[in-house]
Each structure stands twice: as structure tokens, then as C-alpha cells.
Design a protein around this motif. Structure first.
Motif, PDB file in Angstrom:
ATOM      1  N   GLU A   1     -73.514 -14.491  -0.398  1.00  0.00           N
ATOM      2  CA  GLU A   1     -72.539 -15.454   0.140  1.00  0.00           C
ATOM      3  C   GLU A   1     -71.755 -16.180  -0.958  1.00  0.00           C
ATOM      4  OE1 GLU A   1     -73.872 -17.790   3.465  1.00  0.00           O
ATOM      5  OE2 GLU A   1     -75.128 -16.168   4.188  1.00  0.00           O
ATOM      6  N   SER A   2     -71.790 -15.625  -2.166  1.00  0.00           N
ATOM      7  CA  SER A   2     -70.993 -16.215  -3.250  1.00  0.00           C
ATOM      8  C   SER A   2     -69.627 -15.549  -3.397  1.00  0.00           C
ATOM      9  CB  SER A   2     -71.751 -16.144  -4.578  1.00  0.00           C
ATOM     10  OG  SER A   2     -72.795 -17.096  -4.589  1.00  0.00           O
ATOM     11  N   GLY A   3     -69.355 -14.504  -2.643  1.00  0.00           N
ATOM     12  CA  GLY A   3     -67.978 -14.020  -2.717  1.00  0.00           C
ATOM     13  C   GLY A   3     -67.776 -12.545  -2.526  1.00  0.00           C
ATOM     14  N   LEU A   4     -66.506 -12.193  -2.595  1.00  0.00           N
ATOM     15  CA  LEU A   4     -66.036 -10.812  -2.451  1.00  0.00           C
ATOM     16  C   LEU A   4     -65.012 -10.562  -3.546  1.00  0.00           C
ATOM     17  CD1 LEU A   4     -65.154 -10.780   1.374  1.00  0.00           C
ATOM     18  CD2 LEU A   4     -67.127  -9.671   0.302  1.00  0.00           C
ATOM     19  N   GLY A   5     -65.187  -9.493  -4.304  1.00  0.00           N
ATOM     20  CA  GLY A   5     -64.201  -9.149  -5.323  1.00  0.00           C
ATOM     21  C   GLY A   5     -64.489  -9.831  -6.651  1.00  0.00           C
ATOM     22  N   ARG A   6     -63.654  -9.534  -7.639  1.00  0.00           N
ATOM     23  CA  ARG A   6     -63.838 -10.060  -8.988  1.00  0.00           C
ATOM     24  C   ARG A   6     -62.521 -10.596  -9.526  1.00  0.00           C
ATOM     25  NH1 ARG A   6     -68.060  -9.782  -7.259  1.00  0.00           N
ATOM     26  NH2 ARG A   6     -69.992  -8.899  -8.081  1.00  0.00           N
ATOM     27  N   GLU A   7     -62.621 -11.621 -10.365  1.00  0.00           N
ATOM     28  CA  GLU A   7     -61.435 -12.147 -11.045  1.00  0.00           C
ATOM     29  C   GLU A   7     -61.620 -11.970 -12.541  1.00  0.00           C
ATOM     30  OE1 GLU A   7     -59.256 -15.348  -8.285  1.00  0.00           O
ATOM     31  OE2 GLU A   7     -60.883 -16.199  -9.445  1.00  0.00           O
ATOM     32  N   GLY A   8     -60.486 -11.883 -13.260  1.00  0.00           N
ATOM     33  CA  GLY A   8     -60.558 -11.613 -14.694  1.00  0.00           C
ATOM     34  C   GLY A   8     -60.760 -10.130 -14.914  1.00  0.00           C
ATOM     35  N   ALA A   9     -60.660  -9.713 -16.175  1.00  0.00           N
ATOM     36  CA  ALA A   9     -60.851  -8.320 -16.581  1.00  0.00           C
ATOM     37  C   ALA A   9     -59.824  -7.411 -15.894  1.00  0.00           C
ATOM     38  CB  ALA A   9     -62.284  -7.866 -16.287  1.00  0.00           C
ATOM     39  N   HIS A  10     -60.036  -6.106 -15.994  1.00  0.00           N
ATOM     40  CA  HIS A  10     -59.145  -5.165 -15.327  1.00  0.00           C
ATOM     41  C   HIS A  10     -59.301  -5.264 -13.812  1.00  0.00           C
ATOM     42  CE1 HIS A  10     -56.526  -1.749 -15.093  1.00  0.00           C
ATOM     43  NE2 HIS A  10     -57.402  -1.064 -14.393  1.00  0.00           N
ATOM     44  N   GLU A  11     -60.537  -5.563 -13.365  1.00  0.00           N
ATOM     45  CA  GLU A  11     -60.799  -5.718 -11.931  1.00  0.00           C
ATOM     46  C   GLU A  11     -59.909  -6.812 -11.322  1.00  0.00           C
ATOM     47  OE1 GLU A  11     -63.056  -5.318 -14.276  1.00  0.00           O
ATOM     48  OE2 GLU A  11     -64.845  -4.285 -13.528  1.00  0.00           O
ATOM     49  N   GLY A  12     -59.653  -7.857 -12.090  1.00  0.00           N
ATOM     50  CA  GLY A  12     -58.830  -8.958 -11.590  1.00  0.00           C
ATOM     51  C   GLY A  12     -57.405  -8.515 -11.302  1.00  0.00           C
TER      52      GLY A  12
END
Ligand code: NAP
Length: 479
Positions: free
Chosen positions: A454-465
């Protein structure tokens, strides 16, 4: 000192500062005194939709702008912030309350997202594959998602905005940013800076509102909005996911945490204490990455406890913009109420207070250390979001891993041990999106930041961001 009368406080829509049609305004308070710094415009639903119109009109032009040019706007923005670290840091310290060293660190961290995504703008991938049958080609390219609605919290007013605006602009998206109403001044200053850096009108729009629920509902039901990136509490994130479901809006969610901090007997004590202070006390504990629960193995627990109490006890509580301060006020009276209630509930459940534990005046709460909170107590289950460390001894690795994973959150965990083989094996078993091994600070613009459960979906920063703002398009080509 910042001249607060010179700060932009109107809505930023289509490259212009425009007043809201609502005549009442939002007070921006200094958490150290409770006094108003200034007021900002209070957007209506119509203002929000006007911002979407501006972003929608600017989208085709920005998406077609050469990636190098998009990157250069971000690069100039990086340079402009870097030249104004002190100014932004003071602004953050005034509206958010954090201590100046934390504020300066945030500004540098925020700027790095613009530098990183300036470089990523020219690395948008694509590829051409041969289908297994050999006769056809699979062409894969990535295109910007479209108008992106960004909602940010008050705890990192600069970095949470740049962590979203950077990749969105690099990908070719245009944005409507709604910052937290406690800390809108940094967001408006960032909008002015991006315009100075060359972001064309309508590419970045910023609106503040005292009524985020109806405004967000309207935007998420406007088919021109194709992306929601939210950072904030799990409760609000859950609500927004439901709103986004009607139009199947692409969602990225950076939500709450309840970070465990594991210290094994073979940890380097000084290193573990340094890491604990960063993981616990960065921003006075008001961070999603903040260590909530310290699980410390029996053989080191006394020395670790003594060291943590000494270091937390040496912190200087005061207004964030006073250079002597190392622990500023919490954001608002409700935050103090919450921390106070958690500490009182822990004490009622049998915890002992080793340091602090009594609220100060106004929004101040002192660094606090507790031991003996029973398993299942609210202070071990809920995000504390304040300067309170809760220590729990453990005996075996099995027990530590089970205690750490016993939460619906899964953002970050920390492990301290000089046995790297053991630390890596423990990291493998921790149900968290990020694990710090012998490090109390994991945030890095070049690393994929985000949580599981329940801390999230997806990623921020890096190439993923960057990829979070791109859609994959497959073209079946016969030639
Ligand atoms: P929050 O109450 O969820 O607010 C976050 C943002 O959502 C604010 O802009 C807020 O606007 C807006 N909002 C509130 N209710 C809304 C609604 N019904 N519809 C649409 N928007 C709404 O969280 P917060 O107290 O500001 O921030 C603390 C939380 O953020 C913590 O849980 C922390 O862990 C989390 N956080 C997570 C990360 C991460 O990367 N995972 C990073 C930082 C913080 P108003 O200000 O106007 O209410």
C-alpha cells in the motif's frame, strides 16, 4: 531575507499569473509562529479546467519539440535553481518549517531531478524486432502520455514537484501541478523559474485550491487528462485511484511508509547511529522514508539506545530558518496532535519514554525516544511523521524479518550489519520497494524510488521515472 510581498501567489495558467474567480484566498502559515506569511489564490473547478485547456493546447507543440530542446529547458532550470539554493532553502524553511540544512539538501536534491531528466530527454528508447516467424517486423516506440495532473505533498515542496515535472517535460508531456495548500509558494516559484528557463506557456501550469477533492474529481473525469501522478497519503491515493478508474487514467502513486530500521549485533555502531539520525530525523521525521520502527538485536541494543538518546537529545529545536536549529516545527497543529496521540497511546500500552515525549508550544514537538511499545500498538503500525523513534529489541533474524514485514506498507527498509552476505539475504526477504544497507539515506534521482503493497504503484527517478510518462506503441510493419 525573502521579500514575501514579491512572491508569485496567483494561479499560473497558460504562462500568465491569473487570479481565481473565487474571492477568498488560502493563508500560507509559518509553522514556527502560526502567523500568515502571505495568501495564495484558491482555484475553483473552472480554474482547474482552464489549466487543463492550457496544458492541452500546449501539448502538441511540446510533444513535437526536439528532445534536445526539451532537455535544454530542464538543464537551464537545473542551473537556475543551483544558483539560488539559499533563496529556495529559506522559502522552504519559512513555509514548511524544516531546518535550513534539510532545506538546502532538498533544494539540491530537487535540482538534480531537472539535471537527470535533462539527460534522459534524449534517451527515449524504441526498438525494431523480428517476429519469431521471420516474416514480419515489430516496431516499438514510445510517445508522451499527454496532459498530466500532478499532486504533491507539503513535506518536500520542491523535490516532489521536480521529481514529477522533470520526467513529464522530458517525455513531452504538459502538466497541471496542484501543490499542497500548506506549501504553495515553492511551487509557484518553481513555475516562474521554469518559464525563465524557457518552458513555453501552457507546458507547466500550477494551481492551488482549498477544495482538492472536487477539483481532482473534475480533472480526472476530463478526457483530456491522461496521467495522474500523486505523492501523499495512502488514504488520499486510494480515493484518487477510484476517481481515476472511470476514464482509466494512467496512475503513478507514491504513498505512505512505515520504515523498519534493522540493526544487527555485528553492525558498526557509529555507522548505524549516523544512519539512524538521517533516516529518522531528516525533515524532523516528516518524510515518507522516515524510520518509524527500530528493531535492534539484543547484543547491541543497550549501546545503540544510549547513542541514539544522546544524539537526538543534542538536537536544537527552533524555527527552521534560524541557523542554529536542527529540528524545526511540525507542519501544523493537526500533525502535533497526531504525534502526541501516538506517543500517549504507546505509553498507555506500556512504552517507556527515554527522551522527550511532551509536546512543546505551537507546532513544536521535541525529539523523542521510546522503548517497550507492545507489538500491534498504533505507534508501530501507523506512519508517525514526527521526531519519534520507537525501539524494539529482537533476538533472531527470523524474528526481525517477520516484525519488519508486519505492515501493509512497503516503501523502504534499512539494514545495518557488517556481514554483507547476511544483509543482502535479509534485503531479499524484506517486502519493500527499497532497502538501504548500511545507509540511512536512499533517495537518489538516478535510482528508481517507490514502494510495494500500500505504499504505491510505479517508480519515480531513474529511467523508470521517464517511462512513467510514456506510452508504448507497437507498430506492426510489413515491408
Ligand atoms: P495528503 O493529505 O495525502 O496530501 C497530499 C496532496 O493531496 C496535497 O496536495 C493535498 O492537498 C492533496 N489532497 C488531499 N485530499 C485530496 C483529495 N480528496 N483529492 C485530491 N487531492 C487531495 O498527504 P500529506 O499529508 O500532504 O503528505 C504526507 C504523506 O505523503 C505521507 O503519508 C507521506 O508518507 C507521503 N509521502 C510519500 C512520498 C513517496 O514518495 N512515497 C513522498 C513524500 C510524502 P491539500 O494540501 O490542499 O490538502
Amino acid at each position: 531575507m525573502i521579500d514575501t510581498r514579491a512572491l508569485p501567489t496567483e494561479l499560473f495558467i497558460g504562462g500568465a499569473w491569473v487570479p481565481s474567480s473565487r474571492t477568498t484566498r488560502i493563508d500560507v502559515l509559518d509553522p514556527a509562529t502560526g502567523h500568515a506569511i502571505t495568501t495564495v489564490a484558491d482555484a475553483t473547478v473552472e480554474d482547474g479546467l482552464a489549466a487543463v485547456s492550457a496544458a492541452h493546447a500546449a501539448f502538441p507543440g511540446w510533444a513535437a519539440t526536439a528532445p534536445r530542446e526539451r532537455g535544454e529547458v530542464l538543464r537551464r532550470a537545473f542551473e537556475l535553481i543551483t544558483a539560488r539554493v539559499e533563496w529556495f532553502a529559506e522559502l522552504i524553511a519559512r513555509e514548511n518549517g524544516k531546518a535550513m540544512p534539510d532545506a538546502r539538501a532538498e533544494v539540491r536534491y530537487a535540482a538534480e531531478f531537472f539535471r537527470w531528466f535533462a539527460e534522459e530527454a534524449v534517451r527515449i528508447p524504441g526498438d525494431l524486432r523480428v517476429a519469431p516467424g521471420g516474416a514480419t517486423r515489430v516496431l516499438v516506440q514510445h510517445q508522451p502520455v499527454g496532459v498530466s495532473f500532478l499532486i504533491t505533498p507539503w513535506n518536500f515542496p520542491a523535490a516532489m514537484a521536480t521529481r514529477k515535472i522533470g520526467p513529464a517535460l522530458a517525455a513531452g508531456c504538459t502538466v497541471v501541478l496542484k501543490p499542497a495548500s500548506e506549501t504553495p509558494l515553492t511551487a509557484y516559484a518553481m513555475a516562474a523559474l521554469l518559464a525563465e528557463a524557457g518552458a513555453p506557456p501552457g507546458v507547466v501550469n500550477v494551481i492551488t485550491t482549498s477544495k482538492p477533492a472536487p477539483l481532482s474529481a473534475a480533472l480526472l473525469h476530463d478526457p483530456r487528462v491522461r496521467k495522474l501522478s500523486f505523492t501523499g497519503s495512502t488514504a488520499v491515493g486510494r480515493h484518487l485511484l477510484r476517481e481515476a478508474a472511470d476514464h482509466i487514467v494512467n496512475c503513478s502513486m507514491e504513498l505512505g511508509g512505515n520504515a523498519p530500521f534493522l540493526v544487527f549485533d555485528d553492525a558498526d555502531l557509529a555507522g548505524a547511529l549516523d544512519g539512524a539520525m538521517i533516516a529518522k530525523m531528516r525533515n524532523g521525521g516528516e518524510a515518507c522514508t522516515s524510520a518509524n520502527r527500530f528493531y535492534v538485536q539484543r547484543g547491541i541494543v543497550d549501546r545503540f539506545t544510549e547513542g541514539l538518546v544522546a544524539r537526538m537529545g543534542a538536537m536544537v529545536v527552533g524555527p527552521g530558518y534560524d541557523e542554529r536549529t536542527t529540528c524545526g516545527p511540525l507542519i501544523n497543529p493537526a500533525a502535533v496532535e497526531k504525534v502526541d496521540a501516538l506517543v500517549k497511546g504507546a505509553v498507555a500500552g506500556g512504552a517507556r519514554v527515554l527522551l522527550g515525549g511532551t509536546r512543546g508550544a505551537g507546532c513544536f514537538y521535541p525529539p523523542t525516544v521510546l522503548v517497550g511499545a507492545p507489538v500491534g500498538n498504533a505507534i508501530l503500525r501507523e506512519e508517525i511523521f514526527g521526531p519519534v523513534a520507537v525501539l524494539v529489541p529482537f533476538d533472531t533474524t527470523e524474528e526481525a524479518v517477520a516484525l519488519a514485514n508486519d505492515t501493509e506498507y512497503g516503501l523502504v527498509a534499512y539494514v545495518y550489519s557488517e556481514d554483507l552476505k547476511k544483509a543482502l539475504a535479509v534485503a531479499d526477504r524484506l517486502e519493500f520497494g527499497m532497502v538501504g544497507i548500511n545507509r540511512g539515506l536512499i533517495s537518489d534521482p538516478s535510482a528508481p524510488f517507490g514502494g510495494v503493497k500500500e505504499s504505491g504503484l510505479g517508480r519515480e527517478g531513474a529511467h523508470e521515472g521517464l517511462m512513467a510518462y510514456l506510452e508504448t506503441k507497437y507498430i506492426a510493419a510489413a515491408w
